[in-house]
Design an enzyme around this catalytic site. Structure first.
Site, PDB file in Angstrom:
ATOM      1  N   ASP A  45       1.090  -1.271   0.012  1.00  0.00           N
ATOM      2  CA  ASP A  45       0.076   0.128   0.128  1.00  0.00           C
ATOM      3  C   ASP A  45       0.855   1.218  -0.001  1.00  0.00           C
ATOM      4  OD1 ASP A  45      -1.711   1.937   0.484  1.00  0.00           O
ATOM      5  OD2 ASP A  45      -2.546   1.475   2.373  1.00  0.00           O
ATOM      6  N   LYS A  66       2.725  11.317  -4.160  1.00  0.00           N
ATOM      7  CA  LYS A  66       1.542  10.670  -4.590  1.00  0.00           C
ATOM      8  C   LYS A  66       0.572  11.613  -5.262  1.00  0.00           C
ATOM      9  CE  LYS A  66      -1.736   6.926  -3.357  1.00  0.00           C
ATOM     10  NZ  LYS A  66      -1.922   5.904  -2.426  1.00  0.00           N
ATOM     11  N   GLU A 126      -7.269   0.532  -4.084  1.00  0.00           N
ATOM     12  CA  GLU A 126      -7.265   0.140  -2.530  1.00  0.00           C
ATOM     13  C   GLU A 126      -8.346  -0.288  -2.013  1.00  0.00           C
ATOM     14  OE1 GLU A 126      -5.967   4.308  -1.414  1.00  0.00           O
ATOM     15  OE2 GLU A 126      -3.914   4.088  -2.255  1.00  0.00           O
ATOM     16  N   ASP A 136     -12.267   3.703   2.449  1.00  0.00           N
ATOM     17  CA  ASP A 136     -10.829   3.865   2.786  1.00  0.00           C
ATOM     18  C   ASP A 136     -10.679   5.230   3.017  1.00  0.00           C
ATOM     19  OD1 ASP A 136      -8.158   3.613   2.528  1.00  0.00           O
ATOM     20  OD2 ASP A 136      -7.964   2.993   0.477  1.00  0.00           O
TER      21      ASP A 136
END
Length: 233
Positions: free
Chosen positions: A13, A75, A183, A209
């Site tokens: 992850d 990211k 995810e 999430d």
């Protein structure tokens, strides 16, 4: 170090603020701790000089002293062009210690660090590769085995360019990406593996999430009759 059994891979992850790596063995997912014993690792890179780069938990002790050369939240930018409105928005709303500048083509962003009067540039894929390599190094130390294959999770709204750049970062880190998965889908897979009820043929679950950079909500249908399957609704 001997390799894991053929075809074996770890799950990573790769998060905006923290990253986490795990291995499926003994009938369950085992989260691999870093060298400090923590099960999550900061997605941070600190540049001491061009040849000395601290990654992950190594960078924590240098965040105050070397904050001006610490790089994080990459990211949010990876896979986007320099003139992307999202990049301009992120730069305007947060006072990053590093600069996002355009490359020689004027199309793609670079990270610029001014350290000891020396300007050092990195591509976004290079910064992500440092974090990926750190996670793999920690896993190899913990498992006592060579790791060269990963499954990496990304936000559900990542486009093809963002997914491809994530793959490129992993390649720079010296590992093969078997698959990029969303995810929330990864969370659903883990739920299905560990909490499957053999008497329940079909069920719907909602995965929320809540991440440091993005959050996703996904509804999935799990079919447990015959071979288990997942369908994103």
């Amino acid at each position: 170090m001997s390799e894991l059994e053929e075809g074996y891979a770890l799950g990573l992850d790769l998060g905006t603020t923290y990253s986490c790596i795990g291995v499926y063995r003994n009938g369950g997912v085992e989260i691999i701790p870093n060298r400090n014993g923590d099960k999550t690792t900061p997605s941070i890179v600190t540049v001491l000089n061009k040849d000395e780069i601290l990654r992950g938990e190594e960078a924590l002790g240098h965040l105050v002293k070397d904050y001006d050369s610490s790089i994080y939240a990459i990211k949010r930018f990876i896979g986007r062009k320099f003139d992307d409105a999202k990049i301009k928005e992120e730069i305007s709303k947060e006072n990053f210690p590093f600069k996002i500048v355009e490359d020689k083509t004027g199309k793609y962003p670079l990270v610029l660090i001014d350290k000891n009067k020396q300007k050092i540039e990195f591509t976004l894929e290079e910064i992500s590769s440092f974090v990926i390599r750190k996670m793999v190094d920690n896993a190899e130390l913990y498992l006592g085995k060579k790791v060269n294959k990963l499954v990496i999770t990304v936000p559900a709204n990542f486009n093809d360019a963002q997914r491809n750049c994530t793959k490129q970062a992993a390649q720079l880190a010296g590992v093969e990406v078997l698959r990029i998965i969303n995810e929330p889908t990864a969370a659903a897979l883990a739920y299905g593996l560990e909490y499957a009820d053999p008497d329940e043929k079909e069920k719907k679950i909602l995965v929320f999430d809540l991440g440091g950079g993005t959050f996703d909500v996904t509804i999935l249908k799990i079919n447990q009759s015959g071979d288990q399957s997942f369908e994103i609704l």
